[in-house]
Scaffold this active site. Structure first.
Site, PDB file in Angstrom:
ATOM      1  N   TRP A 126       0.786  -1.174   0.277  1.00  0.00           N
ATOM      2  CA  TRP A 126      -0.116  -0.075   0.073  1.00  0.00           C
ATOM      3  C   TRP A 126       1.192   1.442   0.218  1.00  0.00           C
ATOM      4  O   TRP A 126      -0.011   2.033   0.027  1.00  0.00           O
ATOM      5  CB  TRP A 126      -1.229   0.112   1.336  1.00  0.00           C
ATOM      6  CG  TRP A 126       0.110  -0.572   2.232  1.00  0.00           C
ATOM      7  CD1 TRP A 126      -0.259  -1.592   3.511  1.00  0.00           C
ATOM      8  CD2 TRP A 126       0.634   0.713   3.102  1.00  0.00           C
ATOM      9  NE1 TRP A 126       0.820  -1.171   4.527  1.00  0.00           N
ATOM     10  CE2 TRP A 126       1.252   0.129   4.598  1.00  0.00           C
ATOM     11  CE3 TRP A 126       0.914   1.569   3.311  1.00  0.00           C
ATOM     12  CZ2 TRP A 126       2.197   0.452   5.434  1.00  0.00           C
ATOM     13  CZ3 TRP A 126       1.680   2.497   4.296  1.00  0.00           C
ATOM     14  CH2 TRP A 126       2.518   2.124   5.377  1.00  0.00           C
ATOM     15  N   GLY A 148       6.660  -6.488  -0.855  1.00  0.00           N
ATOM     16  CA  GLY A 148       6.279  -6.006   0.464  1.00  0.00           C
ATOM     17  C   GLY A 148       6.704  -6.730   2.103  1.00  0.00           C
ATOM     18  O   GLY A 148       7.564  -6.118   1.650  1.00  0.00           O
ATOM     19  N   SER A 149       6.180  -7.154   2.810  1.00  0.00           N
ATOM     20  CA  SER A 149       7.052  -7.133   4.265  1.00  0.00           C
ATOM     21  C   SER A 149       8.131  -8.523   3.943  1.00  0.00           C
ATOM     22  O   SER A 149       7.810  -9.426   3.321  1.00  0.00           O
ATOM     23  CB  SER A 149       6.071  -7.379   5.296  1.00  0.00           C
ATOM     24  OG  SER A 149       5.191  -8.558   5.140  1.00  0.00           O
ATOM     25  N   GLU A 205      10.970  -8.087  -3.392  1.00  0.00           N
ATOM     26  CA  GLU A 205      11.653  -6.678  -3.514  1.00  0.00           C
ATOM     27  C   GLU A 205      10.334  -6.526  -1.694  1.00  0.00           C
ATOM     28  O   GLU A 205       9.522  -6.739  -1.407  1.00  0.00           O
ATOM     29  CB  GLU A 205      10.794  -5.277  -4.104  1.00  0.00           C
ATOM     30  CG  GLU A 205      11.545  -5.593  -5.007  1.00  0.00           C
ATOM     31  CD  GLU A 205      12.126  -5.258  -4.883  1.00  0.00           C
ATOM     32  OE1 GLU A 205      14.001  -4.476  -4.490  1.00  0.00           O
ATOM     33  OE2 GLU A 205      12.971  -5.406  -6.292  1.00  0.00           O
ATOM     34  N   LEU A 206      11.713  -7.002  -0.524  1.00  0.00           N
ATOM     35  CA  LEU A 206      10.914  -6.536   0.967  1.00  0.00           C
ATOM     36  C   LEU A 206      11.458  -5.765   1.707  1.00  0.00           C
ATOM     37  O   LEU A 206      11.391  -4.756   1.170  1.00  0.00           O
ATOM     38  CB  LEU A 206      11.783  -8.523   1.654  1.00  0.00           C
ATOM     39  CG  LEU A 206      11.051  -9.565   0.786  1.00  0.00           C
ATOM     40  CD1 LEU A 206      11.356 -11.335   0.846  1.00  0.00           C
ATOM     41  CD2 LEU A 206       9.492  -9.892  -0.235  1.00  0.00           C
ATOM     42  N   CYS A 240      10.081   0.977   1.755  1.00  0.00           N
ATOM     43  CA  CYS A 240      11.242   0.493   2.600  1.00  0.00           C
ATOM     44  C   CYS A 240      12.398   0.962   2.547  1.00  0.00           C
ATOM     45  O   CYS A 240      13.511   0.522   3.355  1.00  0.00           O
ATOM     46  CB  CYS A 240      11.083  -0.979   1.498  1.00  0.00           C
ATOM     47  SG  CYS A 240      11.014  -0.299  -0.208  1.00  0.00           S
ATOM     48  N   SER A 250      15.736   5.964  -5.339  1.00  0.00           N
ATOM     49  CA  SER A 250      14.843   5.512  -6.378  1.00  0.00           C
ATOM     50  C   SER A 250      15.232   5.689  -7.604  1.00  0.00           C
ATOM     51  O   SER A 250      14.836   7.208  -7.946  1.00  0.00           O
ATOM     52  CB  SER A 250      13.303   5.815  -6.203  1.00  0.00           C
ATOM     53  OG  SER A 250      13.224   4.510  -4.549  1.00  0.00           O
TER      54      SER A 250
HETATM   55  P1  NAD Z   1       2.499  -6.459   3.580  1.00  0.00           P
HETATM   56  O1  NAD Z   1       3.907  -7.819   3.506  1.00  0.00           O
HETATM   57  O2  NAD Z   1       1.903  -6.820   4.433  1.00  0.00           O
HETATM   58  O3  NAD Z   1       1.622  -6.976   1.972  1.00  0.00           O
HETATM   59  C1  NAD Z   1       2.528  -6.587   0.728  1.00  0.00           C
HETATM   60  C2  NAD Z   1       0.912  -7.626  -0.431  1.00  0.00           C
HETATM   61  O4  NAD Z   1       0.213  -9.140   0.274  1.00  0.00           O
HETATM   62  C3  NAD Z   1      -0.168  -6.756  -0.263  1.00  0.00           C
HETATM   63  O5  NAD Z   1      -0.839  -6.697  -1.368  1.00  0.00           O
HETATM   64  C4  NAD Z   1      -1.014  -7.993   1.069  1.00  0.00           C
HETATM   65  O6  NAD Z   1      -2.446  -7.982   0.868  1.00  0.00           O
HETATM   66  C5  NAD Z   1      -0.380  -9.098   0.722  1.00  0.00           C
HETATM   67  N1  NAD Z   1      -0.746 -10.379   1.307  1.00  0.00           N
HETATM   68  C6  NAD Z   1      -0.304 -10.366   3.108  1.00  0.00           C
HETATM   69  N2  NAD Z   1      -0.390 -11.248   3.314  1.00  0.00           N
HETATM   70  C7  NAD Z   1      -0.841 -11.944   1.865  1.00  0.00           C
HETATM   71  C8  NAD Z   1      -0.979 -13.701   1.916  1.00  0.00           C
HETATM   72  N3  NAD Z   1      -0.243 -14.480   3.106  1.00  0.00           N
HETATM   73  N4  NAD Z   1      -0.636 -14.093   0.768  1.00  0.00           N
HETATM   74  C9  NAD Z   1      -0.206 -13.174  -0.405  1.00  0.00           C
HETATM   75  N5  NAD Z   1      -0.277 -12.159  -0.695  1.00  0.00           N
HETATM   76  C10 NAD Z   1      -0.816 -11.167   0.736  1.00  0.00           C
HETATM   77  O7  NAD Z   1       3.365  -5.206   2.914  1.00  0.00           O
HETATM   78  P2  NAD Z   1       3.003  -3.697   2.784  1.00  0.00           P
HETATM   79  O8  NAD Z   1       2.564  -3.597   4.880  1.00  0.00           O
HETATM   80  O9  NAD Z   1       1.346  -3.753   2.730  1.00  0.00           O
HETATM   81  O10 NAD Z   1       3.792  -3.500   2.792  1.00  0.00           O
HETATM   82  C11 NAD Z   1       5.012  -2.560   3.501  1.00  0.00           C
HETATM   83  C12 NAD Z   1       5.552  -3.217   3.994  1.00  0.00           C
HETATM   84  O11 NAD Z   1       6.652  -3.669   2.105  1.00  0.00           O
HETATM   85  C13 NAD Z   1       7.225  -2.978   4.223  1.00  0.00           C
HETATM   86  O12 NAD Z   1       7.927  -4.043   4.832  1.00  0.00           O
HETATM   87  C14 NAD Z   1       8.301  -2.264   3.158  1.00  0.00           C
HETATM   88  O13 NAD Z   1       9.448  -2.143   3.588  1.00  0.00           O
HETATM   89  C15 NAD Z   1       8.065  -3.450   2.527  1.00  0.00           C
HETATM   90  N6  NAD Z   1       8.326  -2.775   0.553  1.00  0.00           N
HETATM   91  C16 NAD Z   1       9.103  -3.141   0.640  1.00  0.00           C
HETATM   92  C17 NAD Z   1       9.465  -2.073  -0.912  1.00  0.00           C
HETATM   93  C18 NAD Z   1      10.628  -2.536  -2.179  1.00  0.00           C
HETATM   94  O14 NAD Z   1      10.996  -2.601  -3.286  1.00  0.00           O
HETATM   95  N7  NAD Z   1      12.101  -3.217  -1.460  1.00  0.00           N
HETATM   96  C19 NAD Z   1       8.583  -1.622  -1.447  1.00  0.00           C
HETATM   97  C20 NAD Z   1       8.189  -1.271  -0.724  1.00  0.00           C
HETATM   98  C21 NAD Z   1       7.419  -1.713   0.251  1.00  0.00           C
END
Ligand code: NAD
Length: 491
Positions: free
Chosen positions: A164, A242-243, A264-265, A298, A455
């Site tokens: 998000w 995501g995370s 990308e975590l 991130c 970026s």
């Molecule tokens: P999140 O991991 O909670 O969610 C990411 C995505 O995964 C969302 O679409 C979510 O709905 C989905 N998701 C959640 N649980 C799932 C599951 N069990 N199975 C499949 N999909 C699932 O992360 P967030 O809170 O949306 O975003 C923040 C995180 O993203 C932070 O840790 C940040 O560092 C990371 N991030 C990394 C980068 C990068 O390029 N490395 C860029 C932006 C954000």
């Protein structure tokens, strides 16, 4: 303040914000009829209701992507490039509306949202240019008996899962290279920010992307929906942002069908300021590295290590700048810092600060949850932070800056590397040789040397250690969506 989505964007291009699933080029409701309430985090009210896709909807999207796959892979690269270029132009022309949409559903300050739209659109332009640069090679085998022909082919149906915090840019950073490579895809955006993803789908459709090439499934049931898609044997690629915790789960899920993964975590970026740094430039860079996106990035600087001889001057100036940031609703153009995305995020940030204070940290500015509606948390600067404070190990994901002293280069590098993450590190020094030397020793995929921002769609973005696998942006990002084909031939 006005309170409805339509009050904000009335008269704009997007006077009707799409709220359905986008499958096979058609908008449709969820097969269950369920909806997701999209919340404006500045006022804690519902902005819009969006289809809450089911497992069946996810599999219908895979079906649509499969039906379009052969045609898209066979579409000449120049034609794919022209469609992506049109998407760049449309997105740019509609930047103001998209920025408002991002700001409303994510909460970020409008100027951050405007920056995001420009960044997001740039992925379409960059990958329009890359689509026609898919190369291969032809060589003679060492024994001289045959030729070694190597070409790149689209990897196949790709599932794209995005967070998000950059709802437009994380989508285009995946869709751009997937389409350039000749892959069809299904985007599963974050539950908190579906409206931006649907608006991006509309732009792509208007730009001429054929039906089924890009599908978008919004859902609250992310786990089951993504899992079902990853267990469909037609899916060949997962690109996730995501995370780290969810990334680990998805790597396990992807293992069942041996699906290729780009991950990308999370991050825990160190920001190093050496005694020979230009302190004004370092504070300026710290403001960008910490406060871009309100700290919800991130790449956000999570830990500031400053040489003991300059720490007081740095901390004082930085805290003054942080205290001057105006907090308010994201869509208000005067706002410098919007709310965090939801109540859970704010509680986490507040708990991390309380833990640090409990262990002896000194609060130079901020540190208190304000009263009233909206998930606001003020710009906060902490000094005298104990080494065992949780916020040094975890992603803060908010406008909080802990500052710690160091005495030697080795000590700074050891502290910076003392994390399971390795996405980006910031280094401020007046000595270029030291900057490069330190940069080589830091365990991160990216180094920002005397800059607060890395970026760039033309650069390889990504992390080492538990910050991820693979790279996005640049030519590397295209190759993530391609498979190498080797043909041995004798002629
Ligand atoms: P999140 O991991 O909670 O969610 C990411 C995505 O995964 C969302 O679409 C979510 O709905 C989905 N998701 C959640 N649980 C799932 C599951 N069990 N199975 C499949 N999909 C699932 O992360 P967030 O809170 O949306 O975003 C923040 C995180 O993203 C932070 O840790 C940040 O560092 C990371 N991030 C990394 C980068 C990068 O390029 N490395 C860029 C932006 C954000």
């Amino acid at each position: 303040m006005t309170t409805t989505l339509y009050d904000h964007i009335a008269g704009d291009w997007l006077s009707e914000v799409p709220t359905g699933l986008f499958i096979g080029g058609r908008w449709r409701p969820s097969s269950s009829g369920d909806c997701i309430d999209v919340i404006d985090p500045s006022i804690e009210r519902c902005l819009a209701r969006v289809a809450d896709g089911t497992v069946d909807d996810g599999l219908a999207a895979v079906e649509a992507a499969a039906a379009a796959a052969a045609g898209w892979a066979a579409t000449p690269p120049r034609r794919r490039a022209e469609i992506l270029r049109r998407a760049f132009e449309r997105m740019t022309a509609r930047a103001a509306t998209l920025a408002k949409l991002i700001s409303l559903e994510n909460g970020k300050a409008l100027r951050d949202a405007e920056g995001e739209v420009a960044y997001a659109a740039e992925f379409f332009r960059w990958y329009a240019e890359e689509a026609v640069r898919i190369d291969g090679s032809l060589g003679l085998a060492p024994g001289g008996a045959n030729r070694i022909l190597v070409q790149h082919q689209p990897v196949g149906i790709s599932v794209l899962v995005t967070p998000w915090n950059f709802p437009a840019a994380m989508a285009t950073r995946k869709i751009g290279p997937a389409l350039a490579a000749g892959c069809t895809c299904i985007l599963k955006p974050a539950t908190e920010t579906p409206l931006t993803a649907l608006a991006v789908a509309q732009i792509l459709a208007e730009a001429g992307v054929p039906d089924g090439v890009v599908n978008v499934v919004t859902t609250r049931r992310s786990g089951p929906v993504v899992s079902a898609m990853l267990h469909d044997p037609r899916v060949r690629k997962l690109s996730f942002t995501g995370s780290t915790a969810v990334g680990r789960t998805l790597l396990r899920e992807a293992a069942d069908q041996v699906i290729g993964c780009s991950m990308e975590l999370g991050g825990n970026a160190p920001f190093l300021v050496f005694e020979d740094a230009d302190l004004d430039a370092a504070v300026e860079g710290a403001m960008v590295a910490k406060m871009r996106n309100g700290g919800e990035a991130c790449t956000a600087a999570n830990r500031f290590y400053v040489h003991r001889s300059v720490i007081d001057a740095f901390a004082r100036t930085f805290a003054d700048r942080m205290a001057g940031v105006r907090m308010g609703p994201g869509v208000d153009p005067a706002t410098g810092l919007g709310p965090l995305v939801n109540a859970a995020s704010r509680s986490k940030v507040a708990a991390l600060v309380e833990d640090a204070v409990h262990r002896g940290a000194n609060v130079l500015t901020g540190g208190q949850v304000p009263s009233g509606a909206g998930y606001f948390y003020p710009p906060t600067v902490l000094t005298d932070v104990a080494a065992d404070s949780a916020l040094l190990r975890e992603e803060i994901f908010g406008p909080v800056a802990p500052i710690m002293p160091f005495d030697t280069e080795d000590e700074a590098i050891a502290a910076a590397n003392d994390t399971e993450y390795g996405l980006v590190a910031y280094v401020y020094t007046g000595d270029l040789a030291r900057g490069l030397r330190v940069g080589e020793r830091l365990e991160s995929g990216m180094i920002a040397l005397n800059r607060g921002l890395v970026s760039d769609p033309a650069a390889p973005f990504g992390g080492v250690k538990q910050s991820g696998l693979g790279r996005e942006g640049s030519h590397h990002g295209l190759l993530e969506f391609m498979e190498v084909k080797y043909i041995a031939t004798t002629w």
